[in-house]
Design a protein around this motif. Structure first.
Motif, PDB file in Angstrom:
ATOM      1  N   GLU A 108      -2.472   0.374   6.431  1.00  0.00           N
ATOM      2  CA  GLU A 108      -3.382  -0.773   6.367  1.00  0.00           C
ATOM      3  C   GLU A 108      -4.728  -0.411   5.749  1.00  0.00           C
ATOM      4  O   GLU A 108      -5.564  -1.288   5.516  1.00  0.00           O
ATOM      5  CB  GLU A 108      -3.597  -1.351   7.777  1.00  0.00           C
ATOM      6  N   LYS A 139      -7.736  -5.093  12.816  1.00  0.00           N
ATOM      7  CA  LYS A 139      -6.755  -5.097  11.732  1.00  0.00           C
ATOM      8  C   LYS A 139      -5.622  -4.093  11.954  1.00  0.00           C
ATOM      9  O   LYS A 139      -4.651  -4.068  11.203  1.00  0.00           O
ATOM     10  CB  LYS A 139      -7.441  -4.807  10.400  1.00  0.00           C
ATOM     11  N   CYS A 140      -5.745  -3.280  13.001  1.00  0.00           N
ATOM     12  CA  CYS A 140      -4.736  -2.263  13.289  1.00  0.00           C
ATOM     13  C   CYS A 140      -3.447  -2.923  13.775  1.00  0.00           C
ATOM     14  O   CYS A 140      -3.467  -3.802  14.631  1.00  0.00           O
ATOM     15  CB  CYS A 140      -5.269  -1.297  14.342  1.00  0.00           C
ATOM     16  N   THR A 141      -2.314  -2.467  13.233  1.00  0.00           N
ATOM     17  CA  THR A 141      -1.005  -3.013  13.621  1.00  0.00           C
ATOM     18  C   THR A 141      -0.304  -2.136  14.665  1.00  0.00           C
ATOM     19  O   THR A 141       0.845  -2.387  15.006  1.00  0.00           O
ATOM     20  CB  THR A 141      -0.095  -3.154  12.386  1.00  0.00           C
ATOM     21  N   ASP A 142      -0.974  -1.095  15.145  1.00  0.00           N
ATOM     22  CA  ASP A 142      -0.418  -0.163  16.133  1.00  0.00           C
ATOM     23  C   ASP A 142       0.862   0.507  15.654  1.00  0.00           C
ATOM     24  O   ASP A 142       1.774   0.766  16.438  1.00  0.00           O
ATOM     25  CB  ASP A 142      -0.170  -0.856  17.475  1.00  0.00           C
ATOM     26  N   CYS A 143       0.935   0.814  14.367  1.00  0.00           N
ATOM     27  CA  CYS A 143       2.122   1.484  13.831  1.00  0.00           C
ATOM     28  C   CYS A 143       2.184   2.954  14.251  1.00  0.00           C
ATOM     29  O   CYS A 143       3.240   3.569  14.202  1.00  0.00           O
ATOM     30  CB  CYS A 143       2.170   1.364  12.318  1.00  0.00           C
ATOM     31  N   CYS A 185      -2.587   5.952   6.844  1.00  0.00           N
ATOM     32  CA  CYS A 185      -2.721   4.588   7.365  1.00  0.00           C
ATOM     33  C   CYS A 185      -2.277   3.564   6.317  1.00  0.00           C
ATOM     34  O   CYS A 185      -2.890   3.437   5.262  1.00  0.00           O
ATOM     35  CB  CYS A 185      -4.164   4.305   7.774  1.00  0.00           C
TER      36      CYS A 185
END
Length: 72
Positions: free
Chosen positions: A21, A37-41, A19
């Motif tokens: 982040e 805070k997750c950017t969905d990467c 991860c």
């Protein structure tokens, strides 16, 4: 949003390691993801060797193909 199938998770920490982040934590026998805070990467999904993570967007759930998963 990242979905977790806790019944299948082996708590290996692979998703934590990949991860970018640093928002995934192993807490006792649970995965904790700081969803806001997750950017969905999806790196955690691709890094999971068991396939317990999925991505939910606009009411649809996406399970990537098993091929290419894992750290090795």
């Amino acid at each position: 949003m990242i979905l977790i199938n806790e019944e299948l998770c082996s708590y290996c920490g692979a998703c934590v390691a990949v991860c970018p982040e640093n928002i995934i934590d192993l807490v006792d026998t649970h995965l904790k993801i700081d969803q806001p805070k997750c950017t969905d990467c999806a790196r955690c999904i691709k890094g999971c060797p068991v396939g317990v993570l999925a991505l939910e967007r606009k009411g649809k759930v996406y399970y990537p193909a098993y091929e290419g998963r894992g750290l090795f």
